[in-house]
Scaffold this active site. Structure first.
Site, PDB file in Angstrom:
ATOM      1  N   HIS A 191       0.846  -1.200   0.000  1.00  0.00           N
ATOM      2  CA  HIS A 191       0.000   0.000   0.000  1.00  0.00           C
ATOM      3  C   HIS A 191       0.876   1.242   0.000  1.00  0.00           C
ATOM      4  CE1 HIS A 191      -4.010  -1.773   0.553  1.00  0.00           C
ATOM      5  NE2 HIS A 191      -3.384  -2.722   1.225  1.00  0.00           N
ATOM      6  N   GLU A 193      -0.103   4.264  -0.245  1.00  0.00           N
ATOM      7  CA  GLU A 193      -0.825   5.438   0.243  1.00  0.00           C
ATOM      8  C   GLU A 193      -0.715   5.650   1.747  1.00  0.00           C
ATOM      9  OE1 GLU A 193      -3.859   2.028   0.176  1.00  0.00           O
ATOM     10  OE2 GLU A 193      -2.108   2.682  -0.955  1.00  0.00           O
ATOM     11  N   ASP A 249     -16.732  24.092   6.694  1.00  0.00           N
ATOM     12  CA  ASP A 249     -17.308  23.794   5.378  1.00  0.00           C
ATOM     13  C   ASP A 249     -18.298  24.870   4.937  1.00  0.00           C
ATOM     14  OD1 ASP A 249     -15.834  21.482   5.628  1.00  0.00           O
ATOM     15  OD2 ASP A 249     -17.534  20.258   6.248  1.00  0.00           O
TER      16      ASP A 249
END
Length: 555
Positions: A191, A193, A249
């Site tokens: 992996h 990431e 947000d």
């Protein structure tokens, strides 16, 4: 078999491309086969400077082709490639004329499809492993011959596909990486990431820059002006309403839209009385005074406390708070849209700036890319449903949505916020639940007295955490007020006061969390101030439960 998440169902909705039509950026598509790190792959690609989109594995080659990607990445997943239920690989994906990188299960799919040998190993390979590079090829160029890598699999590639070169092996993987440059096919068992693979980001960057020939110029910050232009085109001279919560947000979304259309935007902020200390005043000062955004502040504290009277069950609290918020916002938004004076029953309003949104047909939402992934949501005119960020409005309340953040992950939203001038304190604001302090009063009724106690204690904690320079290191830090009183001694007198629990966690995504090891001297200052300054409190405790088995919030 690889990592332990669940593949998207074959009938899972396909999210629309969050990029607007005509966006001039290089894109790489990540196909999700159920890997627990799939979303992280997409984020890491973006960190390299290339826009990425995460799609369910079943979308098919035509749907991928519509994106005009420069490359495709196949994620990991929990299945064995030989399982009857295993998510299959669409062979047409290999004929798109762009490079394909398979990661873990994705690599095994490539190997099996192209005639390599994939078998279940006697011993699975999980966690940190040692990677030995025998042939660097293009994918692993400029990397050391020996390096650690993170593995999570039982099936193993024993022989690469015909015409492919085996690049590396590991303790339990005879073929831990391969490439067939003439066919544009690449595979790695580990992996790249995760942070436990130190050369993983370099591997991804090599794939993007040297193999896919992407321009590494994507960043969240440099799209702010583009989003402002697109909002201006969408809205024209129309009127716009934004449900402002004070979180990062909705704040970034509101500020972007205001930069695009100015006073055509009116924000509605509902103060349900469950906010932290001085939060409403901070929002009003920031938007109404500093940024001069037309703002309607709705004081609905009495209304919410009345609805919560006598309620102790946590889920009932959540539903009451959520439903009541929806009702108040609905009433205010409708009155604004038809040009009536705002003021829902049981509320008071304060207006900053010129509120002139009669006939408003646009609604701003701080929808993020993670929301798009989870819901498969679309764009354009939409009837607002409960999964939208405002909290769930009635089926017959229809606006055209303006979603300037729908292509961005949370960390990218923070970058945009900093770019457009949002103060650091708001950019890095820790997550705060929609029901607010109502769900941090545990086991008892929500009352004005308890809210005041909790607000004061939380303010002390936040002040001391910030003073210690730890605020940005924590995912969340907050106080909980259980419906418990204990005996204490203060000033040589017996007291019977409330217990306050401190909760502080570290996390990357809130899916898992570890309790934060706060310094003892910090805890000592916090506890001393709480029992000294908040007379109703005589005991402070620390929650040292991780998630799992606990949750971050208590309710």
């Amino acid at each position: 078999m690889t990592d332990s998440s669940t593949p998207p169902a074959d009938d899972a909705p396909v999210p629309e491309n969050p990029l607007p039509d005509g966006a001039n950026v290089d894109e790489v598509v990540v196909l999700d086969f159920g890997g627990q790190y799939s979303q992280l792959i997409a984020r890491r690609v973006r960190e390299c400077g290339v826009f990425s989109e995460l799609l369910p594995h079943h979308v098919g080659a035509e749907e991928v082709r519509r994106r005009k990607p420069k490359g495709v990445i196949l994620s990991g997943g929990p299945a064995s490639v030989y399982s009857p239920e295993a998510p299959p690989l669409d062979p047409e994906l290999l004929n798109l004329g762009v490079p394909v990188l398979g990661i873990c299960y994705g690599m095994q799919l490539l190997a099996k499809e192209l005639g390599g040998r994939v078998e279940s190993a006697e011993v699975g390979e999980y966690g940190r492993s040692q990677l030995t590079v025998h042939d660097h090829g293009t994918l692993l160029k400029d990397q050391p011959d020996e390096q650690p890598a993170w593995m999570s699999h039982r099936d193993t590639v024993y022989t690469p596909p015909e015409g492919a070169t085996a690049l590396a092996s590991s303790t339990a993987s005879p073929v831990a990486a391969f490439e067939a440059p003439d066919r544009g096919l690449y595979g790695i068992q580990y992996h790249p990431e995760v942070v436990h693979t130190p050369y993983g980001q370099q591997t991804l960057q090599t794939f993007l820059r040297d193999i896919c020939h992407c321009d590494l110029d994507w960043s969240a910050a440099n799209i702010a002006e583009e989003q402002i232009r697109l909002v201006r085109e969408q809205v024209g001279d129309g009127k716009v309403i934004c449900g402002l919560s004070g979180g990062v947000d909705s704040s970034v979304a509101a500020l972007l839209v205001h930069k695009a259309v100015g006073d055509q935007l009116t924000c509605v902020y509902v103060d349900h009385g469950l906010m932290r200390k001085s939060e409403t005043e901070q929002v009003e000062k920031m938007f109404g005074e500093h940024f001069q955004v037309p703002l309607v502040v709705v004081d609905a504290k009495k209304r919410f406390l009345e609805r919560l009277k006598g309620v102790t069950e946590p889920e009932a609290k959540r539903k009451i708070i959520g439903t009541e918020f929806i009702r108040v916002f609905e009433e205010e938004a409708l009155k604004l849209a038809v040009g009536e004076q705002p003021s829902a029953e049981g509320t008071e309003t304060h207006v900053s700036g010129d509120v002139a949104v009669e006939g408003a047909r646009f609604l701003v939402q701080g929808t993020l890319y993670s929301d798009v992934i989870e819901s498969g949501g679309g764009t354009g005119a939409a009837t607002i449903k409960s999964h939208h960020n405002v909290g769930g409005l009635p089926d017959d309340l229809t606006f055209e949505l303006v979603e300037p953040l729908r292509a961005l992950f949370k960390d990218e939203v923070r970058a945009v916020g900093a770019e457009i001038g949002l103060p650091e304190r708001m950019v890095w604001r820790q997550p705060f639940p929609g029901p607010g302090l109502g769900i941090r009063i545990v086991g008892g009724e929500v009352t004005e007295e308890k809210l005041d106690i909790l607000r004061e204690c939380d303010s002390i904690l936040q002040e001391e955490v910030r003073a210690a320079g730890l605020y940005r290191e924590l995912w969340q830090s907050f106080c909980v007020l259980p419906d418990v009183r204990t005996v204490g001694v203060q000033g040589d007198e017996r007291t019977y006061g409330y217990v306050v629990a401190i909760r502080a966690v570290t996390s990357d995504d809130a899916m898992t969390a570890d309790w934060a090891r706060l310094p003892y001297d910090l805890l000592d200052r916090v506890a001393g101030r709480m029992v000294g300054e908040v007379r109703e409190v005589n005991r402070v405790v620390l929650d040292i439960t991780s998630k799992p088995p606990g949750t971050i919030e208590w309710e």
